[in-house]
Design a protein around this motif. Structure first.
Motif, PDB file in Angstrom:
ATOM      1  N   ILE A  64       0.862  -1.182   0.000  1.00  0.00           N
ATOM      2  CA  ILE A  64       0.000   0.000   0.000  1.00  0.00           C
ATOM      3  C   ILE A  64       0.900   1.234   0.000  1.00  0.00           C
ATOM      4  N   ALA A  65       0.811   2.040  -1.046  1.00  0.00           N
ATOM      5  CA  ALA A  65       1.620   3.267  -1.099  1.00  0.00           C
ATOM      6  C   ALA A  65       0.806   4.428  -0.540  1.00  0.00           C
ATOM      7  N   HIS A  66       1.239   4.946   0.591  1.00  0.00           N
ATOM      8  CA  HIS A  66       0.588   6.109   1.212  1.00  0.00           C
ATOM      9  C   HIS A  66       1.379   7.328   0.752  1.00  0.00           C
ATOM     10  N   LEU A  67       0.831   8.030  -0.228  1.00  0.00           N
ATOM     11  CA  LEU A  67       1.565   9.130  -0.854  1.00  0.00           C
ATOM     12  C   LEU A  67       1.336  10.437  -0.101  1.00  0.00           C
ATOM     13  N   MET A  68       2.350  10.849   0.634  1.00  0.00           N
ATOM     14  CA  MET A  68       2.296  12.156   1.304  1.00  0.00           C
ATOM     15  C   MET A  68       3.124  13.100   0.458  1.00  0.00           C
ATOM     16  N   ILE A  69       2.602  13.373  -0.729  1.00  0.00           N
ATOM     17  CA  ILE A  69       3.325  14.174  -1.712  1.00  0.00           C
ATOM     18  C   ILE A  69       2.354  15.143  -2.380  1.00  0.00           C
ATOM     19  N   VAL A  70       2.902  16.233  -2.877  1.00  0.00           N
ATOM     20  CA  VAL A  70       2.057  17.153  -3.651  1.00  0.00           C
ATOM     21  C   VAL A  70       1.916  16.593  -5.066  1.00  0.00           C
ATOM     22  N   HIS A  71       0.874  16.980  -5.745  1.00  0.00           N
ATOM     23  CA  HIS A  71       0.591  16.523  -7.116  1.00  0.00           C
ATOM     24  C   HIS A  71       0.750  15.009  -7.290  1.00  0.00           C
ATOM     25  N   PRO A  72       0.067  14.214  -6.502  1.00  0.00           N
ATOM     26  CA  PRO A  72       0.238  12.758  -6.622  1.00  0.00           C
ATOM     27  C   PRO A  72      -0.126  12.234  -8.015  1.00  0.00           C
ATOM     28  N   GLU A  73      -1.015  12.956  -8.714  1.00  0.00           N
ATOM     29  CA  GLU A  73      -1.461  12.488 -10.039  1.00  0.00           C
ATOM     30  C   GLU A  73      -0.318  12.454 -11.052  1.00  0.00           C
ATOM     31  N   ASP A  74       0.739  13.233 -10.805  1.00  0.00           N
ATOM     32  CA  ASP A  74       1.847  13.268 -11.756  1.00  0.00           C
ATOM     33  C   ASP A  74       2.664  11.978 -11.755  1.00  0.00           C
ATOM     34  N   ILE A  75       2.611  11.247 -10.660  1.00  0.00           N
ATOM     35  CA  ILE A  75       3.567  10.137 -10.516  1.00  0.00           C
ATOM     36  C   ILE A  75       2.920   8.827 -10.057  1.00  0.00           C
ATOM     37  N   LEU A  76       1.645   8.864  -9.708  1.00  0.00           N
ATOM     38  CA  LEU A  76       1.075   7.659  -9.091  1.00  0.00           C
ATOM     39  C   LEU A  76       1.066   6.440  -9.988  1.00  0.00           C
ATOM     40  N   ASN A  77       0.969   6.611 -11.301  1.00  0.00           N
ATOM     41  CA  ASN A  77       0.961   5.430 -12.179  1.00  0.00           C
ATOM     42  C   ASN A  77       2.244   4.614 -12.033  1.00  0.00           C
ATOM     43  N   GLU A  78       3.348   5.301 -11.722  1.00  0.00           N
ATOM     44  CA  GLU A  78       4.628   4.594 -11.552  1.00  0.00           C
ATOM     45  C   GLU A  78       4.578   3.632 -10.370  1.00  0.00           C
ATOM     46  N   PHE A  79       3.857   4.035  -9.321  1.00  0.00           N
ATOM     47  CA  PHE A  79       3.753   3.157  -8.153  1.00  0.00           C
ATOM     48  C   PHE A  79       2.959   1.894  -8.491  1.00  0.00           C
ATOM     49  N   VAL A  80       1.988   2.045  -9.340  1.00  0.00           N
ATOM     50  CA  VAL A  80       1.206   0.867  -9.750  1.00  0.00           C
ATOM     51  C   VAL A  80       2.074  -0.018 -10.645  1.00  0.00           C
ATOM     52  N   LYS A  81       2.812   0.606 -11.545  1.00  0.00           N
ATOM     53  CA  LYS A  81       3.673  -0.151 -12.476  1.00  0.00           C
ATOM     54  C   LYS A  81       4.681  -1.023 -11.740  1.00  0.00           C
ATOM     55  N   ILE A  82       5.217  -0.543 -10.634  1.00  0.00           N
ATOM     56  CA  ILE A  82       6.232  -1.335  -9.918  1.00  0.00           C
ATOM     57  C   ILE A  82       5.607  -2.324  -8.939  1.00  0.00           C
ATOM     58  N   GLY A  83       4.277  -2.392  -8.917  1.00  0.00           N
ATOM     59  CA  GLY A  83       3.645  -3.458  -8.151  1.00  0.00           C
ATOM     60  C   GLY A  83       2.909  -3.066  -6.890  1.00  0.00           C
ATOM     61  N   CYS A  84       2.638  -1.793  -6.688  1.00  0.00           N
ATOM     62  CA  CYS A  84       1.811  -1.425  -5.527  1.00  0.00           C
ATOM     63  C   CYS A  84       0.364  -1.833  -5.814  1.00  0.00           C
ATOM     64  N   ASP A  85      -0.248  -2.468  -4.821  1.00  0.00           N
ATOM     65  CA  ASP A  85      -1.621  -2.959  -5.004  1.00  0.00           C
ATOM     66  C   ASP A  85      -2.646  -1.876  -4.721  1.00  0.00           C
ATOM     67  N   SER A  86      -2.289  -0.931  -3.850  1.00  0.00           N
ATOM     68  CA  SER A  86      -3.180   0.180  -3.520  1.00  0.00           C
ATOM     69  C   SER A  86      -2.367   1.460  -3.501  1.00  0.00           C
ATOM     70  N   VAL A  87      -3.017   2.525  -3.897  1.00  0.00           N
ATOM     71  CA  VAL A  87      -2.394   3.849  -3.798  1.00  0.00           C
ATOM     72  C   VAL A  87      -3.351   4.742  -3.013  1.00  0.00           C
ATOM     73  N   VAL A  88      -2.814   5.363  -1.960  1.00  0.00           N
ATOM     74  CA  VAL A  88      -3.616   6.252  -1.120  1.00  0.00           C
ATOM     75  C   VAL A  88      -3.092   7.673  -1.301  1.00  0.00           C
ATOM     76  N   VAL A  89      -3.981   8.575  -1.701  1.00  0.00           N
ATOM     77  CA  VAL A  89      -3.585   9.988  -1.846  1.00  0.00           C
ATOM     78  C   VAL A  89      -4.264  10.805  -0.745  1.00  0.00           C
ATOM     79  N   HIS A  90      -3.693  11.951  -0.456  1.00  0.00           N
ATOM     80  CA  HIS A  90      -4.303  12.825   0.549  1.00  0.00           C
ATOM     81  C   HIS A  90      -5.332  13.734  -0.093  1.00  0.00           C
ATOM     82  N   VAL A  91      -6.472  13.858   0.548  1.00  0.00           N
ATOM     83  CA  VAL A  91      -7.495  14.764   0.044  1.00  0.00           C
ATOM     84  C   VAL A  91      -6.947  16.192  -0.022  1.00  0.00           C
ATOM     85  N   GLU A  92      -6.066  16.548   0.929  1.00  0.00           N
ATOM     86  CA  GLU A  92      -5.528  17.914   0.981  1.00  0.00           C
ATOM     87  C   GLU A  92      -4.561  18.186  -0.175  1.00  0.00           C
TER      88      GLU A  92
END
Ligand code: DX5
Ligand code: ZN
Length: 220
Positions: A64-92
């Motif tokens: 589970i990748a808990h992304l505490m990063i700005v603009h998660p949409e720019d990079i989240l596909n990479e986390f899925v590509k390397i095998g993360c089963d879930s991606v969690v982004v911050h509403v903020e």
């Protein structure tokens, strides 16, 4: 309710990550929680894609990748590509949360959203159909080992009601300050996924003991 334990790698020994990942896997962890921090959304920097990529084949439990990063949409596909089963982004951190959650699912992973302690639950009421996990932060994100913020408890209760009313299969996870004192409070408030970093990895009697005691305490 069946409780899942998700150790947070933030408190592992960063010079022995493979050893620690194998240890929590052998101890029966249900998933591995990976705190990705960028030094902008939170005042700390941890690890990212190259490290997670190396860890993927060291365990077969969900990552589970808990992304505490700005603009998660720019990079989240990479986390899925390397095998993360879930991606969690911050509403903020998500200006277009609905679109970002769809992006995660289209990439092939489960979609989660995290709420900081000050963020009200109503921020996600219009994205329930795009969600697989609601992560309630019970500390301010950025660091392990902080004290549990008790205002998370009514929020977990309200989240459980929201999920039941929606009739959807959405996990409710709690992140921060989860230990043997707080675990039953969170579980009885309605969380089904307990994320624990320092309690698991700093446990003097070992990660097996920590994971088993958390599970037993919540299920008893
Ligand atoms: C904090 C992280 C948590 C952290 C929890 O920003 O999101 O996952 O590792 O650590 P503990 O369990 O020590 O509070
Ligand atoms: Zn986390």
């Amino acid at each position: 309710m069946k409780i899942q334990i998700s150790p947070s790698l933030l408190s592992a020994d960063f010079s022995n990550l493979e050893r620690d990942v194998r240890a929590v896997t052998a101890a029966g962890a249900d998933s591995l929680h990976l705190d990705v921090m960028d030094g902008r959304f939170v005042p700390n920097i941890t690890f990212g894609i190259p490290v997670i990529k190396r860890l993927r084949d060291k365990t077969d439990i969900p990552l589970i990748a808990h992304l505490m990063i700005v603009h998660p949409e720019d990079i989240l596909n990479e986390f899925v590509k390397i095998g993360c089963d879930s991606v969690v982004v911050h509403v903020e951190a998500s200006t277009h949360l609905h679109r970002t959650l769809q992006q995660i699912r289209e990439a092939g992973a489960k979609a989660g959203v995290a709420l900081n302690p000050h963020t009200p639950l109503c921020m996600i009421e219009n994205v329930m159909d795009c969600l697989d996990e609601i992560l309630i932060m019970s500390v301010n994100p950025g660091f392990g080992g902080q004290a549990f913020i008790t205002s998370a408890l009514p929020k977990i209760k309200a989240a459980r009601q929201m999920v039941e009313q929606s009739g959807r299969d959405i996990d409710i996870s709690v992140d921060g300050g989860v230990n043997l004192e707080t675990c039953s409070l969170v579980a009885s408030a309605g969380a089904n996924v307990l994320i624990a970093g320092s309690y698991v990895f700093d446990c003097p009697t070992g990660v097996d003991y920590a994971i088993n005691t958390l599970r037993e305490k919540c299920e008893s």
